[in-house]
Design a protein around this motif. Structure first.
Motif, PDB file in Angstrom:
ATOM      1  N   ASP A 192       0.854  -1.176   0.000  1.00 25.36           N
ATOM      2  CA  ASP A 192       0.000   0.000   0.000  1.00 25.36           C
ATOM      3  C   ASP A 192       0.893   1.230   0.000  1.00 25.36           C
ATOM      4  OD1 ASP A 192      -2.061   1.728   0.137  1.00 25.36           O
ATOM      5  OD2 ASP A 192      -2.537   1.351   2.242  1.00 25.36           O
ATOM      6  N   LYS A 209       0.776   4.224  -0.878  1.00 27.31           N
ATOM      7  CA  LYS A 209       0.262   5.536  -0.442  1.00 27.31           C
ATOM      8  C   LYS A 209      -0.113   5.518   1.026  1.00 27.31           C
ATOM      9  CE  LYS A 209      -0.291   7.786  -4.555  1.00 27.31           C
ATOM     10  NZ  LYS A 209      -1.143   7.237  -5.603  1.00 27.31           N
ATOM     11  N   ASN A 232      -2.951   4.681   2.429  1.00 25.94           N
ATOM     12  CA  ASN A 232      -4.301   5.112   2.810  1.00 25.94           C
ATOM     13  C   ASN A 232      -5.330   3.994   2.759  1.00 25.94           C
ATOM     14  OD1 ASN A 232      -4.291   4.798   0.123  1.00 25.94           O
ATOM     15  ND2 ASN A 232      -4.743   6.913  -0.413  1.00 25.94           N
ATOM     16  N   ARG A 233      -4.853   2.764   2.553  1.00 25.38           N
ATOM     17  CA  ARG A 233      -5.737   1.585   2.524  1.00 25.38           C
ATOM     18  C   ARG A 233      -6.893   1.754   1.523  1.00 25.38           C
ATOM     19  NH1 ARG A 233      -1.913   0.609   4.969  1.00 25.38           N
ATOM     20  NH2 ARG A 233      -1.650  -0.270   7.048  1.00 25.38           N
ATOM     21  N   ASN A 234      -6.600   2.494   0.453  1.00 30.02           N
ATOM     22  CA  ASN A 234      -7.619   2.692  -0.579  1.00 30.02           C
ATOM     23  C   ASN A 234      -7.605   1.472  -1.503  1.00 30.02           C
ATOM     24  OD1 ASN A 234      -8.930   3.343  -2.962  1.00 30.02           O
ATOM     25  ND2 ASN A 234      -8.540   5.526  -2.679  1.00 30.02           N
TER      26      ASN A 234
END
Lengths: 451, 343
Positions: free
Chosen positions: A83, A85, A87-89
């Motif tokens: 991940d 980034k 942000n757990r998107n």
């Protein structure tokens, strides 16, 4: 051969021989019979030996497909890789390919080997990394995407190991062959041995072989017959729903109602001829009629089922007619005699009595269709299919494979592990055929009436 | 009665679902059995890493695949044809006649063709001339054209081991056969100088080439119409045999096979990429541009296939035996721009 009538001479001559003493001719006849029995027993013997050799070679080659080696290790799901980034998107996380998960797994295996205290001389990093199957990273990715909160944690995973190591535990790969093999090494096998002693590497029964779809050439250990079983089942469903009613109705009409004239003779001859037409011809017909003309999709079980229906129809018609013929005319006469109509006599009396024979013929026809590959070649079912078809009726239009097709496909793959898979698929196919034939025998024994 | 009812139900189910069958949502691929392993690796990864379903990959040979590809445009025709050779002009014409006018050609990399014998056998150091002299129907001896009578490899070249000549070469339906004839037999014919003698004798270069490439039919050269697995089985049963394989097949069976060098170069992805190893060929797939936008994921699949992560020198395809294309960036650009083949 030798039983010519005795010449009729006038008066009864004194008997030259006695029943108690065998004369030369009797001895010859007895010897001929003994020889014939020996020939018969010999024929049976040869057939049995051939069967035993065939079965034992398939079972010894394919039994391994039902067992598979797994490795249990803790995997640290590195947040920076999985991940980036942070942000757990889910959308962004799904951009991380399985290749990155493979690297995470590699590190986990390296860590597990380092902490296990196993020391093997000249053990290369590649040997450790190649230990687990490439399928494992796909599983890990699915698991993380299903639950993004796992990122950053350490989870225990149970993953497939490489086909070569699995082959080593099944006796397919040896230390000698590994030394010459560019995809494994004796050091890797020693590592696998050591891990097995510690109990983290286990070979156990492999349900995945039955439920998994096919896999690419790089991961023979993950390949299964799931899609093929489903595809074969869908095709049998289509055959059953179409061939049985059409076949039985056609034979009842031809046998009981149709006038005996030139037309029915022509039809009869044609049905017998159709039964002998090579199955590939039905494939060509299927391609022209169902795909090119009717616009049905390629590789779909519906087209396969329709083609196999055409192929099985003559078999079913012939066996149904034989079963109807075997019902004695006295049954029909009695029914007609007490005032039943022709149709009542057929449906109330003749058909129930012929049912065991019809069912046997149908099941044998279905079994024949189950093992057919040639017609499927032309309609695009001899293919690499990984997606499971949906439930019927929509699923009948999704691409699928079939069991004999899977066997054919796997025998062409480069990796020797696929030969074991092919034999395993043959075993599954044989079990299906055996069950169907057993059912046919059971129905015949249970319901057959003799006169 | 019952059966009639059943028939009616079955037929109506089929008819209903036929009309209900919606647009195809997975890509259909057909073609070369050489490209098949690479296509399945990519298809599998594509299915795993995207929301699109895994494409269906059929094999059956380059020609069969291109024939299917050129059948027309529409949902019941294939979207991509894999080929181990470039598409022929005649095939482009057939395509165009059936409405397939916009074809995107994608070169995925190179495939090496290697010569290998049983691992228990002796080492072989070949040159193309050795293969020509061993397998061609007519050879040149002391300036004369004679029937080939060589029985052992050392009669062809004293440096080779004394082993009976027995070669398993791909049958004529394989794309590999063409490469073998051109890059080995014909090259050997020119290299050994036999070409000039043939040309002088026949007065025609084309006839001379044909004479070069006609293989002997006395059982020393065996055509294999099946797959490499069949060639391997033949070598296992007769250790004197030497077979023609794809590099990736050999790399998966190094424990059973011993590879021969050609003109002093050992085949590997590196030597093929650098061009040192002479026997290689490009691999392609062809995309029907008219289907892009109609079939979901088609363009994405093509882009995914040629991405550096997959088709690059460190990707899984190279690991399996594909020789990465040094001009991959140009291919990627062509796929992104949907550049069609010029007519």
């Amino acid at each position: 051969m030798t039983d010519l009538p005795m010449p009729q001479s006038g008066a009864m001559p004194a008997p030259k021989s006695s029943l108690m003493v065998a004369d030369a001719r009797t001895r010859r006849r007895n010897a001929a019979e003994k020889r014939f029995r020996l020939y018969g027993a010999g024929a049976i013997g040869i057939a049995m030996i051939a069967l035993v050799v065939l079965l034992s070679s398939i079972i010894s080659g394919g039994a391994g497909a039902f067992r598979q080696t797994y490795l249990s290790i803790p995997v640290a799901l590195d947040a920076e890789t999985l991940d980036p980034k942070g942000n757990r998107n889910l959308d962004e996380m799904s951009k991380v390919l399985t290749l990155s998960y493979g690297k995470v797994l590699d590190r986990a295996v390296e860590a597990a080997v380092a902490s296990s205290g196993i020391e093997i001389a000249e053990l290369a990093e590649k040997d450790i990394d190649n230990l687990v199957s490439k399928e494992a990273s796909a599983h890990l990715r699915d698991r993380v995407l299903a639950d993004p909160e796992l990122v950053g944690q350490t989870v225990d995973v149970n993953v497939l190991v490489n086909g070569r190591i699995d082959g080593y535990f099944k006796g397919r790969v040896t230390m000698e062959s590994a030394a010459a093999d560019s995809n494994t090494s004796p050091q890797q096998l020693m590592l696998a041995d050591a891990l097995r002693e510690q109990g983290v590497l286990v070979t156990r029964f492999n349900w995945d072989f039955i439920t998994n779809p096919d896999a690419s050439d790089q991961r023979p250990e993950a390949a299964g017959v799931g899609v093929a079983i489903l595809g074969s089942f869908y095709m049998m469903l289509v055959v059953l729903l179409l061939a049985v009613p059409i076949g039985v109705a056609a034979s009842i009409y031809l046998e009981e109602f149709a006038p005996k004239n030139r037309w029915t003779d022509v039809i009869e001859v044609n049905i017998s001829n159709l039964a002998a037409v090579p199955s590939i011809v039905f494939g060509i017909l299927g391609l022209a009629a169902f795909i090119n003309f009717a616009g049905l999709p390629q590789s779909a079980p519906i087209v396969g089922g329709l083609v196999l229906t055409l192929m099985t129809l003559p078999t079913i018609i012939i066996s149904t007619r034989a079963a109807l013929k075997a019902v004695p005319p006295s049954i029909r006469d009695a029914a007609l005699g007490v005032g039943a109509s022709k149709m009542q006599s057929v449906f109330h009396h003749v058909l129930p009595l012929a049912m065991p024979g019809i069912l046997t013929g149908t099941i044998i026809g279905l079994a024949q269709a189950l093992g057919e590959t040639a017609p499927l070649l032309l309609i695009g079912m001899v293919a690499f299919v990984r997606e499971f078809p949906a439930a019927p009726p929509e699923g009948l239009f999704d691409p699928a494979s079939a069991l004999p097709v899977q066997v054919y496909n796997w025998t062409q793959r480069a990796d020797p592990a696929f030969i074991e898979r092919a034999s395993g698929a043959i075993i599954v196919l044989l079990i299906f055929l055996f069950c169907m034939n057993l059912l046919a025998i059971f129905l015949r024994r249970r319901f057959e009436r003799r006169w | 009665m019952k059966s009639l009812g059943l028939t009616a139900t079955a037929l109506s189910v089929v008819a209903l679902s036929a009309t209900a069958a919606t647009a195809r949502d997975q890509i259909q691929i057909a073609g070369s059995s050489t490209v098949l392993p690479y296509a399945t690796i990519v298809a599998e990864a594509f299915g795993e890493n995207t929301d699109f379903p895994t494409p269906v990959v059929e094999s059956g040979g380059s020609s069969a695949g291109l024939k299917k590809f050129c059948e027309g445009v529409g949902e019941n025709t294939v979207d991509i044809a894999n080929a181990s050779r470039a598409i022929k002009d005649s095939e482009i014409e057939t395509c165009a006649a059936n409405g397939v006018t916009d074809i995107i050609e994608v070169r995925i990399g190179y495939d090496g063709i290697v010569f290998a014998n049983a691992s228990s056998g002796p080492d072989f150091v070949f040159t193309p001339a050795d293969w020509f002299n061993a397998l061609s129907a007519k050879v040149v001896k002391d300036g004369e054209i004679v029937d080939n009578s060589a029985a052992n490899w050392n009669e062809v070249n004293p440096d080779l081991p004394e082993q009976p000549i027995l070669a398993f070469v791909p049958g004529t339906k394989h794309g590999t056969r063409e490469v073998f004839e051109e890059k080995v037999i014909l090259a050997g014919c020119e290299e050994s100088g036999a070409m000039e003698v043939f040309a002088a004798e026949m007065g025609d270069e084309e006839k001379a080439e044909e004479a070069c490439m006609t293989l002997r039919t006395d059982g020393k050269s065996v055509d294999i119409d099946g797959d490499y697995t069949e060639t391997l089985a033949r070598i296992e049963s007769d250790p004197n045999g030497i077979g023609v394989f794809g590099l990736s097949f050999y790399e998966n069976n190094t424990d059973k096979l011993k590879v021969a060098t050609m003109s002093g170069v050992t085949p590997s992805t590196e030597t093929i990429a650098s061009g040192e190893y002479p026997v290689s060929r490009p691999l392609y797939f062809y995309v029907k541009k008219q289907h892009i936008g109609e079939i979901p994921g088609l363009k994405e699949y093509a882009e995914f296939f040629v991405a550096d992560e997959l088709a690059g020198p460190d990707g899984p395809l190279a690991e399996y035996g594909l020789v990465a294309d040094p001009e991959l960036a140009a291919t990627q650009e062509a796929v992104t721009n949907e550049t069609v083949m010029s007519k």
